[in-house]
Design a protein around this motif. Structure first.
Motif, mmCIF file in Angstrom:
data_model
loop_
_atom_site.group_PDB
_atom_site.id
_atom_site.type_symbol
_atom_site.label_atom_id
_atom_site.label_comp_id
_atom_site.label_asym_id
_atom_site.label_seq_id
_atom_site.Cartn_x
_atom_site.Cartn_y
_atom_site.Cartn_z
ATOM 1 N N ARG A 17 9.564 -7.831 -9.877
ATOM 2 C CA ARG A 17 8.653 -8.844 -9.328
ATOM 3 C C ARG A 17 9.295 -9.527 -8.122
ATOM 4 N N PHE A 18 8.514 -9.622 -7.037
ATOM 5 C CA PHE A 18 8.952 -10.266 -5.804
ATOM 6 C C PHE A 18 8.004 -11.433 -5.529
ATOM 7 N N LYS A 19 8.573 -12.629 -5.407
ATOM 8 C CA LYS A 19 7.772 -13.835 -5.235
ATOM 9 C C LYS A 19 7.799 -14.293 -3.782
ATOM 10 N N GLY A 20 6.610 -14.389 -3.160
ATOM 11 C CA GLY A 20 6.485 -14.767 -1.758
ATOM 12 C C GLY A 20 6.645 -16.258 -1.541
ATOM 13 N N PRO A 21 6.459 -16.737 -0.308
ATOM 14 C CA PRO A 21 5.903 -15.985 0.831
ATOM 15 C C PRO A 21 6.883 -14.940 1.338
ATOM 16 N N PHE A 22 6.339 -13.932 2.004
ATOM 17 C CA PHE A 22 7.129 -12.769 2.390
ATOM 18 C C PHE A 22 7.490 -12.796 3.874
ATOM 19 N N THR A 23 7.669 -14.006 4.395
ATOM 20 C CA THR A 23 8.080 -14.160 5.791
ATOM 21 C C THR A 23 9.587 -14.035 5.958
ATOM 22 N N ASP A 24 10.311 -13.975 4.837
ATOM 23 C CA ASP A 24 11.762 -13.795 4.857
ATOM 24 C C ASP A 24 12.140 -12.783 3.778
ATOM 25 N N VAL A 25 13.411 -12.418 3.736
ATOM 26 C CA VAL A 25 13.867 -11.458 2.736
ATOM 27 C C VAL A 25 13.714 -12.061 1.340
ATOM 28 N N VAL A 26 13.109 -11.302 0.430
ATOM 29 C CA VAL A 26 12.931 -11.737 -0.961
ATOM 30 C C VAL A 26 13.775 -10.816 -1.844
ATOM 31 N N LEU A 73 13.655 -7.086 -0.649
ATOM 32 C CA LEU A 73 12.422 -6.719 0.045
ATOM 33 C C LEU A 73 12.441 -7.318 1.445
ATOM 34 N N GLN A 74 12.235 -6.495 2.456
ATOM 35 C CA GLN A 74 12.244 -6.969 3.839
ATOM 36 C C GLN A 74 10.940 -7.701 4.172
ATOM 37 N N PRO A 75 10.950 -8.631 5.149
ATOM 38 C CA PRO A 75 9.739 -9.391 5.507
ATOM 39 C C PRO A 75 8.607 -8.465 5.967
ATOM 40 N N PHE A 76 7.374 -8.857 5.621
ATOM 41 C CA PHE A 76 6.205 -8.079 6.039
ATOM 42 C C PHE A 76 4.970 -8.962 5.937
ATOM 43 N N ASP A 77 3.863 -8.505 6.528
ATOM 44 C CA ASP A 77 2.583 -9.223 6.471
ATOM 45 C C ASP A 77 1.894 -8.876 5.159
ATOM 46 N N TYR A 78 1.847 -9.860 4.287
ATOM 47 C CA TYR A 78 1.316 -9.616 2.942
ATOM 48 C C TYR A 78 -0.204 -9.732 2.923
ATOM 49 N N ASP A 79 -0.840 -8.756 2.317
ATOM 50 C CA ASP A 79 -2.291 -8.765 2.138
ATOM 51 C C ASP A 79 -2.572 -8.831 0.630
ATOM 52 N N PRO A 80 -3.058 -9.970 0.122
ATOM 53 C CA PRO A 80 -3.280 -10.097 -1.323
ATOM 54 C C PRO A 80 -4.315 -9.126 -1.870
ATOM 55 N N ASN A 81 -5.172 -8.592 -0.994
ATOM 56 C CA ASN A 81 -6.189 -7.644 -1.458
ATOM 57 C C ASN A 81 -5.647 -6.216 -1.595
ATOM 58 N N GLU A 82 -4.455 -6.005 -1.058
ATOM 59 C CA GLU A 82 -3.865 -4.666 -1.125
ATOM 60 C C GLU A 82 -2.923 -4.570 -2.318
ATOM 61 N N LYS A 83 -3.161 -3.628 -3.175
ATOM 62 C CA LYS A 83 -2.319 -3.434 -4.353
ATOM 63 C C LYS A 83 -1.043 -2.692 -3.970
ATOM 64 N N SER A 84 0.063 -3.134 -4.569
ATOM 65 C CA SER A 84 1.347 -2.511 -4.269
ATOM 66 C C SER A 84 1.452 -1.138 -4.942
ATOM 67 N N LYS A 85 1.855 -0.158 -4.132
ATOM 68 C CA LYS A 85 2.059 1.199 -4.657
ATOM 69 C C LYS A 85 3.544 1.575 -4.660
ATOM 70 N N HIS A 86 4.399 0.583 -4.354
ATOM 71 C CA HIS A 86 5.832 0.869 -4.301
ATOM 72 C C HIS A 86 6.393 1.022 -5.719
ATOM 73 N N LYS A 87 7.273 1.969 -5.858
ATOM 74 C CA LYS A 87 7.904 2.200 -7.160
ATOM 75 C C LYS A 87 9.400 2.467 -6.988
ATOM 76 N N PHE A 88 10.150 2.197 -8.063
ATOM 77 C CA PHE A 88 11.579 2.494 -8.111
ATOM 78 C C PHE A 88 11.852 3.429 -9.290
ATOM 79 N N MET A 89 12.910 4.198 -9.136
ATOM 80 C CA MET A 89 13.344 5.056 -10.227
ATOM 81 C C MET A 89 14.862 4.942 -10.367
#
Length: 243
Positions: A17-26, A73-89
């Protein structure tokens, strides 16, 4: 042959879980614990390698030991309507004795010897309660400062009012002294007029010239003496006011 179950214990077990805002490294943490009696090699992979930094991203965990992984997580423009598809293994393998070349170990590993665990990334924005707390905390400090400023500014008129009262007292005393001096000058003038009227004959003036001259000298010196006394009083009160 069936695939081996993951030997490591992951915390958290399923989501990063990554907690925003995502204007800086999380940054979020992942803990890997080895409960077995063997050394375990691990490697952390992601579907979005340009968006994350992982430290350390590989290594060896001794039997009964644990390691903490920082996932940034590097800074990025977060869109709350876009679901995250990132995964780790997290991929693991039991370490052979006296292993030195980790790259060769992973290249030569058999698929049946590999173990893995998958985690999905979850992005969260601060809750409304967190926003309220963030706003209220910095506003608490200026209240104390404004109170101090009010108390400091309120002290100034008090001193000024005390000075005004003292000045009025001195001014009134000066007026009374001036009135007394004027009264004394008037009495001196009247005494002079009476002395002149009391000398009717020239022989009286001749026979009593010495005493008359003495009286006139006393009468003449009296105003000067009174003026000096008045000046001393005025100087005393003015000096007290200035100091």
């Amino acid at each position: 042959m069936s695939k081996l179950d993951q030997v490591l214990v992951l915390d958290p077990p399923a989501d990063l879980r990554f907690k925003g805002p995502f204007t800086d490294v999380v940054t979020t943490n992942l803990k890997l614990k080895n409960p077995s009696d063997k050394r375990v090699c691990f490697k952390v992979k992601t579907t979005a390698p340009r968006r994350y930094c992982v430290r350390p991203n590989s290594g060896v965990i001794d039997a009964g030991a644990a390691v903490n992984i920082s996932v940034m997580l590097q800074p990025f423009d977060y869109d709350p309507n876009e679901k995250s598809k990132h995964k780790f293994m997290v991929q693991t393998i039991f370490a052979p004795p006296n292993v030195t070349d980790m790259d060769a170990l992973w290249k030569e590993a058999k698929p049946d010897d590999l173990m893995d665990s998958k985690l999905r990334c979850v992005f969260e924005l601060p809750s409304e309660n967190d926003k309220v707390n963030d706003v209220e905390v910095p506003k608490a400090a200026p209240v104390t400062n404004s109170t101090k400023a009010d108390s400091t500014s309120a002290a100034v008129p008090v001193t000024a009012s005390l000075d005004d009262t003292e000045a009025k007292k001195v001014h009134e005393k000066n007026k009374r002294l001036q009135a007394e001096i004027s009264k004394l000058n008037e009495e001196i003038r009247q005494l002079k007029d009476e002395n002149v009227r009391k000398v009717p004959r020239s022989d009286y003036m001749t026979s009593n010239s010495t005493s008359l001259l003495g009286r006139e000298a006393s009468a003449a010196s009296l105003p000067s003496l009174l003026v000096v006394i008045a000046a001393i009083f005025i100087g005393f009160f003015l000096g007290k006011f200035i100091l």
